[in-house]
Scaffold this active site. Structure first.
Site, PDB file in Angstrom:
ATOM      1  N   ARG A 213       3.952  -0.756 -11.888  1.00 53.56           N
ATOM      2  CA  ARG A 213       3.410  -2.121 -11.483  1.00 53.56           C
ATOM      3  C   ARG A 213       2.056  -2.327 -12.252  1.00 53.56           C
ATOM      4  O   ARG A 213       1.165  -1.566 -11.593  1.00 53.56           O
ATOM      5  CB  ARG A 213       3.398  -2.092 -10.056  1.00 53.56           C
ATOM      6  CG  ARG A 213       4.736  -1.743  -9.420  1.00 53.56           C
ATOM      7  CD  ARG A 213       5.270  -3.047  -8.666  1.00 53.56           C
ATOM      8  NE  ARG A 213       6.591  -2.843  -8.105  1.00 53.56           N
ATOM      9  CZ  ARG A 213       7.184  -3.237  -6.933  1.00 53.56           C
ATOM     10  NH1 ARG A 213       6.357  -4.086  -6.351  1.00 53.56           N
ATOM     11  NH2 ARG A 213       8.343  -3.007  -7.020  1.00 53.56           N
ATOM     12  N   GLU A 215      -0.336  -3.910 -11.645  1.00 49.00           N
ATOM     13  CA  GLU A 215      -1.256  -5.005 -10.890  1.00 49.00           C
ATOM     14  C   GLU A 215      -2.712  -4.242 -10.912  1.00 49.00           C
ATOM     15  O   GLU A 215      -2.814  -3.326 -10.972  1.00 49.00           O
ATOM     16  CB  GLU A 215      -0.708  -4.707  -9.181  1.00 49.00           C
ATOM     17  CG  GLU A 215       0.618  -5.294  -9.082  1.00 49.00           C
ATOM     18  CD  GLU A 215       1.485  -4.680  -8.040  1.00 49.00           C
ATOM     19  OE1 GLU A 215       0.708  -3.754  -7.404  1.00 49.00           O
ATOM     20  OE2 GLU A 215       2.591  -5.157  -7.460  1.00 49.00           O
ATOM     21  N   ARG A 221      -4.380   1.151  -0.749  1.00 49.49           N
ATOM     22  CA  ARG A 221      -3.130   1.105  -0.650  1.00 49.49           C
ATOM     23  C   ARG A 221      -2.172   0.706  -1.803  1.00 49.49           C
ATOM     24  O   ARG A 221      -0.843   0.692  -1.840  1.00 49.49           O
ATOM     25  CB  ARG A 221      -2.588   0.137   0.546  1.00 49.49           C
ATOM     26  CG  ARG A 221      -3.255  -1.364   0.342  1.00 49.49           C
ATOM     27  CD  ARG A 221      -2.840  -2.305   1.089  1.00 49.49           C
ATOM     28  NE  ARG A 221      -3.269  -2.081   2.411  1.00 49.49           N
ATOM     29  CZ  ARG A 221      -3.150  -2.961   3.502  1.00 49.49           C
ATOM     30  NH1 ARG A 221      -2.071  -3.806   3.416  1.00 49.49           N
ATOM     31  NH2 ARG A 221      -3.610  -2.888   4.678  1.00 49.49           N
ATOM     32  N   HIS A 222      -2.792   0.651  -3.080  1.00 45.48           N
ATOM     33  CA  HIS A 222      -2.055   0.308  -4.356  1.00 45.48           C
ATOM     34  C   HIS A 222      -2.273   1.255  -5.112  1.00 45.48           C
ATOM     35  O   HIS A 222      -3.433   1.663  -5.440  1.00 45.48           O
ATOM     36  CB  HIS A 222      -2.327  -1.224  -4.750  1.00 45.48           C
ATOM     37  CG  HIS A 222      -2.028  -2.420  -3.986  1.00 45.48           C
ATOM     38  ND1 HIS A 222      -2.990  -3.016  -3.084  1.00 45.48           N
ATOM     39  CD2 HIS A 222      -1.023  -2.907  -3.981  1.00 45.48           C
ATOM     40  CE1 HIS A 222      -2.105  -3.896  -2.437  1.00 45.48           C
ATOM     41  NE2 HIS A 222      -1.095  -4.126  -2.928  1.00 45.48           N
ATOM     42  N   GLU A 357       2.455  -2.698   4.867  1.00 48.54           N
ATOM     43  CA  GLU A 357       3.851  -2.954   4.578  1.00 48.54           C
ATOM     44  C   GLU A 357       4.253  -1.561   3.914  1.00 48.54           C
ATOM     45  O   GLU A 357       3.673  -1.030   2.837  1.00 48.54           O
ATOM     46  CB  GLU A 357       4.024  -3.920   3.544  1.00 48.54           C
ATOM     47  CG  GLU A 357       5.261  -4.495   3.470  1.00 48.54           C
ATOM     48  CD  GLU A 357       5.250  -5.212   1.767  1.00 48.54           C
ATOM     49  OE1 GLU A 357       4.504  -6.093   1.477  1.00 48.54           O
ATOM     50  OE2 GLU A 357       6.010  -4.550   1.237  1.00 48.54           O
ATOM     51  N   SER A 360      10.207  -3.192   2.124  1.00 47.96           N
ATOM     52  CA  SER A 360      10.609  -4.572   1.902  1.00 47.96           C
ATOM     53  C   SER A 360      12.092  -4.664   1.590  1.00 47.96           C
ATOM     54  O   SER A 360      12.490  -3.869   0.734  1.00 47.96           O
ATOM     55  CB  SER A 360       9.906  -5.757   1.423  1.00 47.96           C
ATOM     56  OG  SER A 360       9.955  -5.482   0.018  1.00 47.96           O
ATOM     57  N   ARG A 408       3.052   5.002   0.654  1.00 51.21           N
ATOM     58  CA  ARG A 408       2.736   4.255   1.681  1.00 51.21           C
ATOM     59  C   ARG A 408       2.962   4.937   2.888  1.00 51.21           C
ATOM     60  O   ARG A 408       1.910   4.827   4.057  1.00 51.21           O
ATOM     61  CB  ARG A 408       3.228   2.648   1.657  1.00 51.21           C
ATOM     62  CG  ARG A 408       2.707   1.889   0.681  1.00 51.21           C
ATOM     63  CD  ARG A 408       1.571   1.028   1.193  1.00 51.21           C
ATOM     64  NE  ARG A 408       1.105   0.334  -0.040  1.00 51.21           N
ATOM     65  CZ  ARG A 408       1.443  -0.839  -0.477  1.00 51.21           C
ATOM     66  NH1 ARG A 408       2.251  -1.764   0.592  1.00 51.21           N
ATOM     67  NH2 ARG A 408       1.097  -1.599  -1.213  1.00 51.21           N
TER      68      ARG A 408
HETATM   69  P1  AMO Z   1       8.472  -4.572  -2.932  1.00 55.47           P
HETATM   70  O1  AMO Z   1       7.662  -5.220  -4.206  1.00 55.47           O
HETATM   71  O2  AMO Z   1       7.898  -5.236  -1.757  1.00 55.47           O
HETATM   72  O3  AMO Z   1      10.008  -4.695  -3.092  1.00 55.47           O
HETATM   73  O4  AMO Z   1       8.043  -2.863  -2.756  1.00 55.47           O
HETATM   74  C1  AMO Z   1       8.702  -2.000  -1.988  1.00 55.47           C
HETATM   75  C2  AMO Z   1       7.787  -1.202  -1.310  1.00 55.47           C
HETATM   76  O5  AMO Z   1       7.192  -0.375  -2.227  1.00 55.47           O
HETATM   77  C3  AMO Z   1       5.983  -0.356  -2.167  1.00 55.47           C
HETATM   78  N1  AMO Z   1       4.924  -0.632  -3.177  1.00 55.47           N
HETATM   79  C4  AMO Z   1       3.729  -0.144  -3.301  1.00 55.47           C
HETATM   80  N2  AMO Z   1       3.126   1.055  -2.827  1.00 55.47           N
HETATM   81  C5  AMO Z   1       1.966   1.167  -3.590  1.00 55.47           C
HETATM   82  N3  AMO Z   1       1.295   0.325  -4.490  1.00 55.47           N
HETATM   83  C6  AMO Z   1       2.119  -0.391  -4.996  1.00 55.47           C
HETATM   84  N4  AMO Z   1       1.446  -1.356  -6.215  1.00 55.47           N
HETATM   85  C7  AMO Z   1       3.527  -0.910  -4.605  1.00 55.47           C
HETATM   86  N5  AMO Z   1       3.918  -1.813  -4.642  1.00 55.47           N
HETATM   87  C8  AMO Z   1       5.258  -1.527  -3.922  1.00 55.47           C
HETATM   88  C9  AMO Z   1       5.525  -0.607  -0.918  1.00 55.47           C
HETATM   89  C10 AMO Z   1       6.513  -1.854  -0.532  1.00 55.47           C
HETATM   90  O6  AMO Z   1       6.781  -2.312   0.942  1.00 55.47           O
HETATM   91  N6  AMO Z   1      12.926  -4.597  -4.998  1.00 55.47           N
HETATM   92  C11 AMO Z   1      12.240  -4.669  -3.789  1.00 55.47           C
HETATM   93  C12 AMO Z   1      12.826  -3.958  -2.792  1.00 55.47           C
HETATM   94  C13 AMO Z   1      14.189  -4.478  -2.106  1.00 55.47           C
HETATM   95  O7  AMO Z   1      14.288  -5.499  -1.839  1.00 55.47           O
HETATM   96  O8  AMO Z   1      15.001  -3.640  -2.150  1.00 55.47           O
HETATM   97  C14 AMO Z   1      10.710  -4.419  -4.121  1.00 55.47           C
HETATM   98  O9  AMO Z   1      10.501  -3.629  -5.129  1.00 55.47           O
HETATM   99  O10 AMO Z   1       5.813   0.332   0.277  1.00 55.47           O
END
Ligand code: AMO
Length: 433
Positions: A213, A215, A221-222, A357, A360, A408
């Site tokens: 990602r 981001e 937490r990211h 979170e 999801s 997480r």
């Molecule tokens: P989402 O983008 O919410 O959903 O990601 C699912 C879970 O992945 C973790 N997560 C992260 N943890 C740390 N840093 C990040 N940048 C980060 N991005 C995501 C979180 C988050 O809840 N395809 C959907 C899932 C689905 O619907 O099956 C998805 O990617 O714990």
């Protein structure tokens, strides 16, 4: 090279000859007696060499060995009340396998504190600390239990490509790469591929996977490279079927981690086991709970970091739970593949754990006409999704799934920051080691 780890040396082995390998953790020279503390994966053991009882050459070897060098010790197990575990090794032979330079980039004994950057820059050495190693022993156990549990429940392990042609989670956070003469991207998630698997007949799949990602977050937490358990299952009535799998999986994982007594005592942490079913609240009632605490979130917006944290506190206070589902998110805030419940609400959920979170998921759209309309609605080009849309035209069952962030989950389990629970974290500033 070894017969035992240090932790396997017990009084039952008194007077037996053992072979141990590891690192020189500490050294002490009291003149007539020289001590080494040997550290291996499982703990420490004192090696005691006495003048007279040990030949002079070996005493010289002990004198010359630098801290953190790798050694092999052949010696006899002896009981000694004064030794740290009531046991020590009287060496017959010490082999210096590979010496360590000094000064050390990091103090493994932890007596000299180091900041996070110094620790991460020297992660190989940071991981020599029993505390840090304990985090990763628990991590391994968590992931193993997830695999084992899902296998027991009939889920098939899949493996999706990590080089992809189009975004699955919105277009803003992709890492572009060059793929011969074309542009490609690192996968943000296995989303489209795990859905495509639902059209294959292998109708319950999971993957322990990596998300990339791009981001620009700079938070505790990211990360830009994330580990997750991704799951997809077909022939569901609605998202509740998926939530029931997720809650059992998470409880199993937490239960397994809470059984890591040795590691948790080294870390001085306690894990509470959640009870099933996990409390469910709707997005609307989450907003009401936050409003009661003077935190205003406009309907349709995501719950921000501050709101998530506050909600974690409220759920503990009001419902006596560390873990909770938030259901029925506004359709607007969810990706194109999410099944609408009505015009405004989606069949989706997040799983919150102590105010963060961790997962999801949702029921997905399985009707190709509606799916294409939602792709258009999100200003995406359906032509880029043709390989995906095709699977929906030749018999796609109703389905849903979730992504569970392993980093997480572990950071919340142990109340640490995300960088602490990843071997070699990748964030905006860190590309090595
Ligand atoms: P989402 O983008 O919410 O959903 O990601 C699912 C879970 O992945 C973790 N997560 C992260 N943890 C740390 N840093 C990040 N940048 C980060 N991005 C995501 C979180 C988050 O809840 N395809 C959907 C899932 C689905 O619907 O099956 C998805 O990617 O714990």
């Amino acid at each position: 090279m070894r017969t035992h780890y240090s932790a396997n040396i017990t009084s039952k082995l008194e007077d037996e000859i053992v072979l141990l390998c590891g690192w020189v953790h500490e050294k002490r020279n009291l003149g007539k007696v020289k001590f080494l503390v040997l550290r291996d994966r499982e703990g420490f053991i004192q090696v005691t060499a006495k003048k007279g009882a040990t030949d002079d050459e070996m005493l010289e070897v002990i004198d010359s060995i630098s801290k953190e060098s790798v050694i092999q010790v052949k010696g006899r197990v002896k009981l000694n009340q004064k030794a740290p575990n009531g046991l020590e090794i009287n060496p017959e032979k010490i082999v210096l396998i590979n010496s360590s330079e000094s000064p050390l980039p990091l103090d493994v004994t932890g007596k000299v504190p180091a900041d996070t950057d110094t620790r991460l820059n020297n992660r190989f050495m940071d991981l020599r600390k029993p505390k840090i190693a304990s985090i990763f022993k628990i991590r391994s156990i968590l992931i193993n239990r997830a695999r084992e549990y899902l296998g027991e429940k009939g889920f098939i392990e899949m493996c999706s490509p990590k080089i992809i042609a189009s975004a699955s989670e919105g277009g803003t956070d992709l890492f572009p790469i060059s793929y011969f003469d074309r542009e490609a991207f690192l996968a943000q998630s296995p989303q489209l591929y795990k859905q495509m698997m639902m059209a294959t007949g292998l109708d319950k799949v999971y993957e322990t996977t990596t998300y990339f990602r791009a981001e620009e977050h700079d938070t505790r937490r990211h990360l830009n490279e994330v580990s997750a358990v991704d799951l997809e299952m077909a022939f569901i009535e609605d998202e509740e079927d998926v939530m029931r799998v997720l809650e059992k999986l998470v409880c199993e994982m937490i239960k397994e981690a809470s059984g890591c007594e040795k590691e948790l005592s080294i870390l001085d942490k306690k894990i509470n086991n959640p009870t099933l079913p996990i409390k469910r609240i709707t997005y609307d009632s989450a907003l009401d709970l936050l409003a009661e605490k003077n935190k205003k979130i406009t309907w349709g917006e995501d719950i921000d970091t501050e709101g998530e944290k506050l909600l974690g506190e409220v759920m503990q206070e009001k419902h006596n739970t560390e873990i909770y589902f938030i259901t029925k998110y506004p359709l607007e805030s969810k990706p194109f593949y999410t099944m609408p419940d009505d015009k405004k609400i989606s069949r989706s959920f997040d799983l919150g754990y102590k105010g963060v979170e961790i997962s999801s998921g949702s029921q997905r759209i399985h009707d190709p006409v509606l799916l294409k309309a939602r792709i258009n609605y999100h200003n995406l080009n359906p032509d880029n999704f043709e390989y995906y849309l095709k699977c929906f035209r030749y018999g796609m069952p109703p389905h849903g799934g979730f992504g569970l962030g392993i980093d997480r989950l572990l950071m919340q389990l142990l109340d640490l920051s995300i960088r602490e629970v990843v071997y070699f974290p990748r964030d905006r500033h860190r590309l090595t080691p």
